[in-house]
Design a protein around this motif. Sequence first.
Motif, PDB file in Angstrom:
ATOM      1  N   ASP A  92      -4.873 -68.635  61.013  1.00 34.83           N
ATOM      2  CA  ASP A  92      -4.287 -69.517  59.987  1.00 34.83           C
ATOM      3  C   ASP A  92      -3.606 -68.713  58.877  1.00 34.83           C
ATOM      4  OD1 ASP A  92      -5.149 -71.827  61.266  1.00 34.83           O
ATOM      5  OD2 ASP A  92      -6.881 -72.127  59.947  1.00 34.83           O
ATOM      6  N   VAL A  93      -4.239 -67.643  58.447  1.00 36.90           N
ATOM      7  CA  VAL A  93      -3.671 -66.811  57.378  1.00 36.90           C
ATOM      8  C   VAL A  93      -2.375 -66.155  57.855  1.00 36.90           C
ATOM      9  CG1 VAL A  93      -4.062 -64.693  56.029  1.00 36.90           C
ATOM     10  CG2 VAL A  93      -5.813 -66.476  56.105  1.00 36.90           C
ATOM     11  N   VAL A  94      -2.373 -65.644  59.072  1.00 33.50           N
ATOM     12  CA  VAL A  94      -1.151 -65.063  59.627  1.00 33.50           C
ATOM     13  C   VAL A  94      -0.084 -66.140  59.765  1.00 33.50           C
ATOM     14  CG1 VAL A  94      -0.123 -63.986  61.677  1.00 33.50           C
ATOM     15  CG2 VAL A  94      -2.324 -63.152  60.803  1.00 33.50           C
ATOM     16  N   ALA A  95      -0.456 -67.297  60.311  1.00 33.86           N
ATOM     17  CA  ALA A  95       0.499 -68.388  60.534  1.00 33.86           C
ATOM     18  C   ALA A  95       1.118 -68.875  59.232  1.00 33.86           C
ATOM     19  CB  ALA A  95      -0.188 -69.551  61.253  1.00 33.86           C
ATOM     20  N   ALA A  96       0.339 -68.861  58.158  1.00 32.82           N
ATOM     21  CA  ALA A  96       0.826 -69.322  56.861  1.00 32.82           C
ATOM     22  C   ALA A  96       1.698 -68.282  56.163  1.00 32.82           C
ATOM     23  CB  ALA A  96      -0.357 -69.695  55.964  1.00 32.82           C
ATOM     24  N   GLY A  97       1.849 -67.120  56.775  1.00 36.67           N
ATOM     25  CA  GLY A  97       2.667 -66.070  56.164  1.00 36.67           C
ATOM     26  C   GLY A  97       2.000 -65.383  54.996  1.00 36.67           C
ATOM     27  N   ARG A  98       0.669 -65.468  54.929  1.00 29.99           N
ATOM     28  CA  ARG A  98      -0.060 -64.850  53.818  1.00 29.99           C
ATOM     29  C   ARG A  98      -0.166 -63.340  53.962  1.00 29.99           C
ATOM     30  NH1 ARG A  98      -3.797 -68.162  50.948  1.00 29.99           N
ATOM     31  NH2 ARG A  98      -3.995 -66.315  49.661  1.00 29.99           N
ATOM     32  N   LEU A  99       0.061 -62.819  55.173  1.00 28.75           N
ATOM     33  CA  LEU A  99       0.063 -61.380  55.390  1.00 28.75           C
ATOM     34  C   LEU A  99       1.515 -60.937  55.470  1.00 28.75           C
ATOM     35  CD1 LEU A  99      -2.829 -61.044  57.991  1.00 28.75           C
ATOM     36  CD2 LEU A  99      -2.892 -60.674  55.540  1.00 28.75           C
ATOM     37  N   THR A 100       1.905 -60.109  54.530  1.00 30.32           N
ATOM     38  CA  THR A 100       3.309 -59.757  54.348  1.00 30.32           C
ATOM     39  C   THR A 100       3.638 -58.381  54.902  1.00 30.32           C
ATOM     40  OG1 THR A 100       2.889 -58.702  52.222  1.00 30.32           O
ATOM     41  CG2 THR A 100       3.297 -61.098  52.195  1.00 30.32           C
ATOM     42  N   ARG A 101       4.891 -58.021  54.743  1.00 31.34           N
ATOM     43  CA  ARG A 101       5.355 -56.687  55.127  1.00 31.34           C
ATOM     44  C   ARG A 101       4.612 -55.613  54.317  1.00 31.34           C
ATOM     45  NH1 ARG A 101      10.564 -55.206  57.252  1.00 31.34           N
ATOM     46  NH2 ARG A 101      10.802 -52.961  57.110  1.00 31.34           N
ATOM     47  N   ALA A 102       4.421 -55.856  53.030  1.00 31.88           N
ATOM     48  CA  ALA A 102       3.696 -54.891  52.194  1.00 31.88           C
ATOM     49  C   ALA A 102       2.242 -54.767  52.651  1.00 31.88           C
ATOM     50  CB  ALA A 102       3.759 -55.294  50.729  1.00 31.88           C
ATOM     51  N   ASP A 103       1.600 -55.883  52.975  1.00 31.21           N
ATOM     52  CA  ASP A 103       0.229 -55.832  53.499  1.00 31.21           C
ATOM     53  C   ASP A 103       0.182 -54.973  54.758  1.00 31.21           C
ATOM     54  OD1 ASP A 103      -1.035 -57.714  51.656  1.00 31.21           O
ATOM     55  OD2 ASP A 103      -0.032 -59.315  52.759  1.00 31.21           O
ATOM     56  N   LEU A 104       1.139 -55.210  55.649  1.00 31.82           N
ATOM     57  CA  LEU A 104       1.188 -54.470  56.911  1.00 31.82           C
ATOM     58  C   LEU A 104       1.406 -52.980  56.669  1.00 31.82           C
ATOM     59  CD1 LEU A 104       1.190 -54.443  60.003  1.00 31.82           C
ATOM     60  CD2 LEU A 104       3.661 -54.873  59.896  1.00 31.82           C
ATOM     61  N   ALA A 105       2.319 -52.648  55.775  1.00 32.39           N
ATOM     62  CA  ALA A 105       2.602 -51.243  55.495  1.00 32.39           C
ATOM     63  C   ALA A 105       1.384 -50.546  54.905  1.00 32.39           C
ATOM     64  CB  ALA A 105       3.789 -51.125  54.554  1.00 32.39           C
ATOM     65  N   ILE A 106       0.716 -51.213  53.976  1.00 34.85           N
ATOM     66  CA  ILE A 106      -0.480 -50.631  53.370  1.00 34.85           C
ATOM     67  C   ILE A 106      -1.578 -50.485  54.410  1.00 34.85           C
ATOM     68  CG2 ILE A 106      -2.326 -51.084  51.703  1.00 34.85           C
ATOM     69  CD1 ILE A 106      -0.045 -52.219  49.871  1.00 34.85           C
ATOM     70  N   PHE A 107      -1.722 -51.490  55.264  1.00 32.70           N
ATOM     71  CA  PHE A 107      -2.710 -51.420  56.338  1.00 32.70           C
ATOM     72  C   PHE A 107      -2.395 -50.256  57.278  1.00 32.70           C
ATOM     73  CE2 PHE A 107      -3.852 -52.632  60.733  1.00 32.70           C
ATOM     74  CZ  PHE A 107      -5.221 -52.644  60.607  1.00 32.70           C
ATOM     75  N   ALA A 108      -1.158 -50.188  57.749  1.00 36.87           N
ATOM     76  CA  ALA A 108      -0.772 -49.164  58.726  1.00 36.87           C
ATOM     77  C   ALA A 108      -0.917 -47.755  58.155  1.00 36.87           C
ATOM     78  CB  ALA A 108       0.660 -49.399  59.196  1.00 36.87           C
ATOM     79  N   GLU A 109      -0.456 -47.549  56.940  1.00 30.67           N
ATOM     80  CA  GLU A 109      -0.552 -46.211  56.348  1.00 30.67           C
ATOM     81  C   GLU A 109      -1.983 -45.814  56.039  1.00 30.67           C
ATOM     82  OE1 GLU A 109       2.181 -44.769  53.505  1.00 30.67           O
ATOM     83  OE2 GLU A 109       3.785 -46.078  54.196  1.00 30.67           O
ATOM     84  N   SER A 110      -2.832 -46.785  55.765  1.00 32.55           N
ATOM     85  CA  SER A 110      -4.220 -46.455  55.428  1.00 32.55           C
ATOM     86  C   SER A 110      -5.015 -46.016  56.651  1.00 32.55           C
ATOM     87  CB  SER A 110      -4.897 -47.631  54.731  1.00 32.55           C
ATOM     88  OG  SER A 110      -5.078 -48.713  55.625  1.00 32.55           O
TER      89      SER A 110
END
Length: 190
Positions: A92-110
């Motif tokens: 639901d959170v993904v579908a609602a667009g609550r996870l953004t490009r910035a979230d993804l970048a921070i996740f991936a780099e971490s």
Amino acid sequence: MFMRPSSRTAILDAAFRLAGHDGGSIEITFEATAKEAGVTKGGVLYHFPTRDDLVLGVVGYVAQRVDEAMLDRLSTPFEQATAAERIRAYVDVVAAGRLTRADLAIFAESLANPALAAPWEAVLSRWLAVDEVADRVVRARLRTAHLAADGLWIADATGIFAPADDRQAVIDQLIDLTHTAQSTEKEELS
């Protein structure tokens, strides 16, 4: 009565915005963060004495935001939620667009730094765990929903292979996987 967010929160918000502007890099500086937050560099240093403290603060802040977004999606207290309900909250959170490009970048780099990965692991491991589900087919359905939601997040965040015309149909399939698993989980408990 209007309450201003704390300086610490304003600083974390600013650093997060900067990560989103820069294509998602977590190359956050004290100067840029201070300017974006409307505080002095000394104000940033007061809350985050080192750059590592600031970056770890941002990663923890973003992971906490994701956790809170998923908690908002649950219709039951977290401790009582089934694996299917937890995975559905993630979908639901993904579908609602609550996870953004910035979230993804921070996740991936971490992920390359164990200290930075720890806040994500703490949040996501409790939401995406399916080990308590005895039925292997049900576990596979839930893992499929989780992994496909990850893919949807990446597609939405990057614009690469984003399923524009089929997006809702994809989401409906993911939700259906969690509902099917939920029904089977409840049968197992009976």
